[in-house]
Write a protein that holds these residues in place. Sequence first.
Motif, PDB file in Angstrom:
ATOM      1  N   ILE A  77     -15.632   8.752  14.345  1.00 13.18           N
ATOM      2  CA  ILE A  77     -15.208   9.642  13.264  1.00 13.18           C
ATOM      3  C   ILE A  77     -13.774  10.113  13.484  1.00 13.18           C
ATOM      4  O   ILE A  77     -12.963  10.134  12.555  1.00 13.18           O
ATOM      5  CB  ILE A  77     -16.164  10.848  13.145  1.00 13.18           C
ATOM      6  CG1 ILE A  77     -17.569  10.379  12.780  1.00 13.18           C
ATOM      7  CG2 ILE A  77     -15.652  11.860  12.139  1.00 13.18           C
ATOM      8  CD1 ILE A  77     -17.673   9.715  11.431  1.00 13.18           C
ATOM      9  N   SER A  78     -13.439  10.473  14.721  1.00 14.21           N
ATOM     10  CA  SER A  78     -12.089  10.967  15.001  1.00 14.21           C
ATOM     11  C   SER A  78     -11.037   9.882  14.809  1.00 14.21           C
ATOM     12  O   SER A  78      -9.926  10.168  14.354  1.00 14.21           O
ATOM     13  CB  SER A  78     -12.017  11.545  16.412  1.00 14.21           C
ATOM     14  OG  SER A  78     -12.233  10.535  17.372  1.00 14.21           O
ATOM     15  N   VAL A  79     -11.372   8.633  15.109  1.00 19.16           N
ATOM     16  CA  VAL A  79     -10.425   7.535  14.905  1.00 19.16           C
ATOM     17  C   VAL A  79     -10.139   7.358  13.413  1.00 19.16           C
ATOM     18  O   VAL A  79      -8.996   7.157  13.001  1.00 19.16           O
ATOM     19  CB  VAL A  79     -10.963   6.233  15.544  1.00 19.16           C
ATOM     20  CG1 VAL A  79     -10.237   5.020  15.031  1.00 19.16           C
ATOM     21  CG2 VAL A  79     -10.850   6.318  17.049  1.00 19.16           C
ATOM     22  N   PHE A  80     -11.175   7.460  12.581  1.00 18.89           N
ATOM     23  CA  PHE A  80     -10.968   7.352  11.141  1.00 18.89           C
ATOM     24  C   PHE A  80     -10.110   8.500  10.620  1.00 18.89           C
ATOM     25  O   PHE A  80      -9.257   8.302   9.757  1.00 18.89           O
ATOM     26  CB  PHE A  80     -12.303   7.308  10.406  1.00 18.89           C
ATOM     27  CG  PHE A  80     -12.991   5.977  10.505  1.00 18.89           C
ATOM     28  CD1 PHE A  80     -12.342   4.805  10.176  1.00 18.89           C
ATOM     29  CD2 PHE A  80     -14.297   5.909  10.939  1.00 18.89           C
ATOM     30  CE1 PHE A  80     -12.979   3.584  10.259  1.00 18.89           C
ATOM     31  CE2 PHE A  80     -14.946   4.694  11.041  1.00 18.89           C
ATOM     32  CZ  PHE A  80     -14.290   3.522  10.697  1.00 18.89           C
ATOM     33  N   MET A  86       0.822  -1.212   0.000  1.00 15.46           N
ATOM     34  CA  MET A  86       0.000   0.000   0.000  1.00 15.46           C
ATOM     35  C   MET A  86       0.860   1.268   0.000  1.00 15.46           C
ATOM     36  O   MET A  86       0.530   2.265   0.632  1.00 15.46           O
ATOM     37  CB  MET A  86      -0.957   0.011   1.194  1.00 15.46           C
ATOM     38  CG  MET A  86      -2.049  -1.027   1.119  1.00 15.46           C
ATOM     39  SD  MET A  86      -3.098  -1.083   2.580  1.00 15.46           S
ATOM     40  CE  MET A  86      -3.553   0.614   2.809  1.00 15.46           C
ATOM     41  N   GLY A  87       1.995   1.238  -0.666  1.00 16.10           N
ATOM     42  CA  GLY A  87       2.857   2.399  -0.769  1.00 16.10           C
ATOM     43  C   GLY A  87       3.757   2.633   0.426  1.00 16.10           C
ATOM     44  O   GLY A  87       4.461   3.627   0.476  1.00 16.10           O
ATOM     45  N   LEU A  88       3.762   1.716   1.396  1.00 20.53           N
ATOM     46  CA  LEU A  88       4.589   1.867   2.584  1.00 20.53           C
ATOM     47  C   LEU A  88       5.586   0.711   2.679  1.00 20.53           C
ATOM     48  O   LEU A  88       5.247  -0.416   2.332  1.00 20.53           O
ATOM     49  CB  LEU A  88       3.724   1.865   3.851  1.00 20.53           C
ATOM     50  CG  LEU A  88       2.728   3.002   4.007  1.00 20.53           C
ATOM     51  CD1 LEU A  88       1.828   2.734   5.205  1.00 20.53           C
ATOM     52  CD2 LEU A  88       3.440   4.315   4.175  1.00 20.53           C
ATOM     53  N   LEU A 131       6.847   0.394   8.178  1.00 16.78           N
ATOM     54  CA  LEU A 131       5.826   1.435   8.353  1.00 16.78           C
ATOM     55  C   LEU A 131       4.420   0.867   8.160  1.00 16.78           C
ATOM     56  O   LEU A 131       3.471   1.320   8.798  1.00 16.78           O
ATOM     57  CB  LEU A 131       6.070   2.590   7.385  1.00 16.78           C
ATOM     58  CG  LEU A 131       7.339   3.403   7.631  1.00 16.78           C
ATOM     59  CD1 LEU A 131       7.470   4.495   6.600  1.00 16.78           C
ATOM     60  CD2 LEU A 131       7.353   3.975   9.028  1.00 16.78           C
ATOM     61  N   PHE A 132       4.286  -0.138   7.288  1.00 17.92           N
ATOM     62  CA  PHE A 132       2.991  -0.789   7.121  1.00 17.92           C
ATOM     63  C   PHE A 132       2.603  -1.530   8.404  1.00 17.92           C
ATOM     64  O   PHE A 132       1.434  -1.502   8.810  1.00 17.92           O
ATOM     65  CB  PHE A 132       3.031  -1.762   5.945  1.00 17.92           C
ATOM     66  CG  PHE A 132       1.737  -2.475   5.726  1.00 17.92           C
ATOM     67  CD1 PHE A 132       0.672  -1.812   5.143  1.00 17.92           C
ATOM     68  CD2 PHE A 132       1.576  -3.795   6.097  1.00 17.92           C
ATOM     69  CE1 PHE A 132      -0.538  -2.462   4.935  1.00 17.92           C
ATOM     70  CE2 PHE A 132       0.384  -4.450   5.902  1.00 17.92           C
ATOM     71  CZ  PHE A 132      -0.678  -3.785   5.319  1.00 17.92           C
ATOM     72  N   ALA A 133       3.577  -2.162   9.062  1.00 18.57           N
ATOM     73  CA  ALA A 133       3.295  -2.832  10.335  1.00 18.57           C
ATOM     74  C   ALA A 133       2.868  -1.824  11.391  1.00 18.57           C
ATOM     75  O   ALA A 133       1.933  -2.081  12.167  1.00 18.57           O
ATOM     76  CB  ALA A 133       4.531  -3.605  10.800  1.00 18.57           C
ATOM     77  N   LEU A 134       3.519  -0.660  11.432  1.00 22.96           N
ATOM     78  CA  LEU A 134       3.114   0.401  12.358  1.00 22.96           C
ATOM     79  C   LEU A 134       1.694   0.860  12.070  1.00 22.96           C
ATOM     80  O   LEU A 134       0.888   1.036  12.996  1.00 22.96           O
ATOM     81  CB  LEU A 134       4.081   1.580  12.253  1.00 22.96           C
ATOM     82  CG  LEU A 134       3.746   2.807  13.087  1.00 22.96           C
ATOM     83  CD1 LEU A 134       3.913   2.507  14.554  1.00 22.96           C
ATOM     84  CD2 LEU A 134       4.602   3.974  12.660  1.00 22.96           C
ATOM     85  N   TYR A 169      -1.747   7.712   7.850  1.00 19.43           N
ATOM     86  CA  TYR A 169      -1.392   7.115   6.561  1.00 19.43           C
ATOM     87  C   TYR A 169      -0.792   8.155   5.616  1.00 19.43           C
ATOM     88  O   TYR A 169       0.218   7.900   4.957  1.00 19.43           O
ATOM     89  CB  TYR A 169      -2.619   6.470   5.905  1.00 19.43           C
ATOM     90  CG  TYR A 169      -2.324   5.874   4.556  1.00 19.43           C
ATOM     91  CD1 TYR A 169      -1.564   4.720   4.441  1.00 19.43           C
ATOM     92  CD2 TYR A 169      -2.788   6.482   3.399  1.00 19.43           C
ATOM     93  CE1 TYR A 169      -1.279   4.178   3.209  1.00 19.43           C
ATOM     94  CE2 TYR A 169      -2.509   5.955   2.163  1.00 19.43           C
ATOM     95  CZ  TYR A 169      -1.757   4.798   2.065  1.00 19.43           C
ATOM     96  OH  TYR A 169      -1.470   4.273   0.843  1.00 19.43           O
ATOM     97  N   ILE A 170      -1.375   9.341   5.581  1.00 22.17           N
ATOM     98  CA  ILE A 170      -0.845  10.405   4.726  1.00 22.17           C
ATOM     99  C   ILE A 170       0.548  10.822   5.189  1.00 22.17           C
ATOM    100  O   ILE A 170       1.458  11.022   4.371  1.00 22.17           O
ATOM    101  CB  ILE A 170      -1.817  11.600   4.703  1.00 22.17           C
ATOM    102  CG1 ILE A 170      -3.104  11.206   3.968  1.00 22.17           C
ATOM    103  CG2 ILE A 170      -1.180  12.823   4.070  1.00 22.17           C
ATOM    104  CD1 ILE A 170      -4.224  12.201   4.118  1.00 22.17           C
ATOM    105  N   ALA A 171       0.743  10.928   6.494  1.00 21.69           N
ATOM    106  CA  ALA A 171       2.054  11.306   7.023  1.00 21.69           C
ATOM    107  C   ALA A 171       3.102  10.237   6.710  1.00 21.69           C
ATOM    108  O   ALA A 171       4.237  10.560   6.324  1.00 21.69           O
ATOM    109  CB  ALA A 171       1.969  11.530   8.531  1.00 21.69           C
ATOM    110  N   LEU A 172       2.753   8.959   6.860  1.00 18.67           N
ATOM    111  CA  LEU A 172       3.719   7.889   6.580  1.00 18.67           C
ATOM    112  C   LEU A 172       4.079   7.814   5.100  1.00 18.67           C
ATOM    113  O   LEU A 172       5.242   7.592   4.752  1.00 18.67           O
ATOM    114  CB  LEU A 172       3.173   6.546   7.070  1.00 18.67           C
ATOM    115  CG  LEU A 172       3.091   6.364   8.592  1.00 18.67           C
ATOM    116  CD1 LEU A 172       2.470   5.029   8.933  1.00 18.67           C
ATOM    117  CD2 LEU A 172       4.453   6.507   9.237  1.00 18.67           C
TER     118      LEU A 172
END
Length: 94
Positions: free
Chosen positions: A48-51, A17-19, A23-26, A58-61
């Motif tokens: 909602i906040s968890v999503f 998934m691009g990681l 980082l994917f495990a994190l 994900y964007i930061a990683l």
Amino acid sequence: MKKFEIYKNIRKSAVIMGLPIALFALMMICVICSLLFIIFSFSFMVIISVFVINAVLYIALTHITKHPALLHFQKVFPQTITNKKSSHLHYEEN
């Protein structure tokens, strides 16, 4: 003649998934923790906040993966390791 890469080098460049795998495990650990948090919470705003938090993570990683210079740390270990005693006396200069 074909040239094949060594298997360990292929594993270093593996992405899901691009990681990278670490980082994917994190990301998956955070997703599992957030699912547990959702199960035991009864508020719609918490869900909602968890999503949103997972999306931001994900964007930061992926941003860190594309620009690795953002987290560039200096090397901890020296280039060479020796058992030679370090002395500040210079016998050749006398």
